[in-house]
Design a protein around this motif. Sequence first.
Motif, PDB file in Angstrom:
ATOM      1  N   TYR A 154       1.196 -34.877 -12.026  1.00 42.56           N
ATOM      2  CA  TYR A 154       2.238 -35.743 -11.488  1.00 42.56           C
ATOM      3  C   TYR A 154       2.665 -35.233 -10.124  1.00 42.56           C
ATOM      4  O   TYR A 154       2.270 -34.153  -9.694  1.00 42.56           O
ATOM      5  CB  TYR A 154       3.446 -35.831 -12.427  1.00 42.56           C
ATOM      6  CG  TYR A 154       3.974 -34.487 -12.853  1.00 42.56           C
ATOM      7  CD1 TYR A 154       4.899 -33.797 -12.077  1.00 42.56           C
ATOM      8  CD2 TYR A 154       3.549 -33.897 -14.031  1.00 42.56           C
ATOM      9  CE1 TYR A 154       5.379 -32.560 -12.466  1.00 42.56           C
ATOM     10  CE2 TYR A 154       4.018 -32.672 -14.436  1.00 42.56           C
ATOM     11  CZ  TYR A 154       4.942 -32.005 -13.645  1.00 42.56           C
ATOM     12  OH  TYR A 154       5.408 -30.787 -14.024  1.00 42.56           O
ATOM     13  N   ASP A 164       6.257 -44.482 -12.524  1.00 46.60           N
ATOM     14  CA  ASP A 164       6.243 -45.917 -12.813  1.00 46.60           C
ATOM     15  C   ASP A 164       4.855 -46.531 -12.628  1.00 46.60           C
ATOM     16  O   ASP A 164       4.542 -47.542 -13.236  1.00 46.60           O
ATOM     17  CB  ASP A 164       7.231 -46.661 -11.910  1.00 46.60           C
ATOM     18  CG  ASP A 164       8.680 -46.470 -12.333  1.00 46.60           C
ATOM     19  OD1 ASP A 164       8.928 -45.962 -13.454  1.00 46.60           O
ATOM     20  OD2 ASP A 164       9.563 -46.832 -11.541  1.00 46.60           O
ATOM     21  N   ARG A 165       4.031 -45.924 -11.794  1.00 48.54           N
ATOM     22  CA  ARG A 165       2.726 -46.511 -11.468  1.00 48.54           C
ATOM     23  C   ARG A 165       1.548 -45.885 -12.214  1.00 48.54           C
ATOM     24  O   ARG A 165       0.517 -46.517 -12.378  1.00 48.54           O
ATOM     25  CB  ARG A 165       2.479 -46.389  -9.974  1.00 48.54           C
ATOM     26  CG  ARG A 165       3.339 -47.322  -9.159  1.00 48.54           C
ATOM     27  CD  ARG A 165       3.221 -47.021  -7.669  1.00 48.54           C
ATOM     28  NE  ARG A 165       4.110 -47.838  -6.881  1.00 48.54           N
ATOM     29  CZ  ARG A 165       5.393 -47.591  -6.667  1.00 48.54           C
ATOM     30  NH1 ARG A 165       5.956 -46.540  -7.212  1.00 48.54           N
ATOM     31  NH2 ARG A 165       6.121 -48.391  -5.923  1.00 48.54           N
ATOM     32  N   TYR A 166       1.692 -44.642 -12.654  1.00 47.85           N
ATOM     33  CA  TYR A 166       0.563 -43.921 -13.248  1.00 47.85           C
ATOM     34  C   TYR A 166       0.951 -43.353 -14.606  1.00 47.85           C
ATOM     35  O   TYR A 166       2.095 -42.996 -14.847  1.00 47.85           O
ATOM     36  CB  TYR A 166       0.108 -42.780 -12.328  1.00 47.85           C
ATOM     37  CG  TYR A 166      -0.271 -43.266 -10.956  1.00 47.85           C
ATOM     38  CD1 TYR A 166      -1.529 -43.810 -10.713  1.00 47.85           C
ATOM     39  CD2 TYR A 166       0.641 -43.223  -9.910  1.00 47.85           C
ATOM     40  CE1 TYR A 166      -1.874 -44.285  -9.453  1.00 47.85           C
ATOM     41  CE2 TYR A 166       0.297 -43.688  -8.642  1.00 47.85           C
ATOM     42  CZ  TYR A 166      -0.947 -44.219  -8.431  1.00 47.85           C
ATOM     43  OH  TYR A 166      -1.281 -44.691  -7.189  1.00 47.85           O
ATOM     44  N   SER A 167      -0.037 -43.245 -15.477  1.00 46.81           N
ATOM     45  CA  SER A 167       0.170 -42.662 -16.800  1.00 46.81           C
ATOM     46  C   SER A 167      -0.859 -41.551 -16.979  1.00 46.81           C
ATOM     47  O   SER A 167      -1.933 -41.763 -17.530  1.00 46.81           O
ATOM     48  CB  SER A 167       0.006 -43.732 -17.879  1.00 46.81           C
ATOM     49  OG  SER A 167       0.192 -43.154 -19.157  1.00 46.81           O
ATOM     50  N   GLY A 190       8.661 -43.116  -8.589  1.00 45.21           N
ATOM     51  CA  GLY A 190       7.653 -44.071  -8.137  1.00 45.21           C
ATOM     52  C   GLY A 190       6.279 -43.757  -8.702  1.00 45.21           C
ATOM     53  O   GLY A 190       5.533 -44.651  -9.101  1.00 45.21           O
ATOM     54  N   PHE A 191       5.938 -42.470  -8.752  1.00 46.20           N
ATOM     55  CA  PHE A 191       4.653 -42.063  -9.320  1.00 46.20           C
ATOM     56  C   PHE A 191       4.621 -42.357 -10.816  1.00 46.20           C
ATOM     57  O   PHE A 191       3.666 -42.942 -11.329  1.00 46.20           O
ATOM     58  CB  PHE A 191       4.402 -40.571  -9.059  1.00 46.20           C
ATOM     59  CG  PHE A 191       3.068 -40.103  -9.552  1.00 46.20           C
ATOM     60  CD1 PHE A 191       1.958 -40.186  -8.742  1.00 46.20           C
ATOM     61  CD2 PHE A 191       2.922 -39.583 -10.827  1.00 46.20           C
ATOM     62  CE1 PHE A 191       0.702 -39.767  -9.196  1.00 46.20           C
ATOM     63  CE2 PHE A 191       1.685 -39.155 -11.289  1.00 46.20           C
ATOM     64  CZ  PHE A 191       0.572 -39.256 -10.468  1.00 46.20           C
TER      65      PHE A 191
END
Length: 80
Positions: free
Chosen positions: A21, A46-49, A43-44
């Motif tokens: 992350y 929310d966009r990546y898992s 922001g990270f």
Amino acid sequence: MHLTAGRLKAIVSEAVADGSYVICHDMLPYGNHPEAQPAVCRGFADRYSTRRLQFITRLFGFVKVQPPQPPAPEPPVRQE
């Protein structure tokens, strides 16, 4: 935070490739906010898992925190 062209994309790509992350730039403990504790970039997240974000979510969950506020301006000094 001032980054050279393409640097943010490189940071995000590296974090995704590592299953990691990105730390929030407003929460880095340098500059005007040495008391700040590192936090995951919203922001990270929310966009990546990524693997590590999934691990944190399952074990602990996340607590939303507000970034430190800029210091209040000092009142003007009266000249007498």
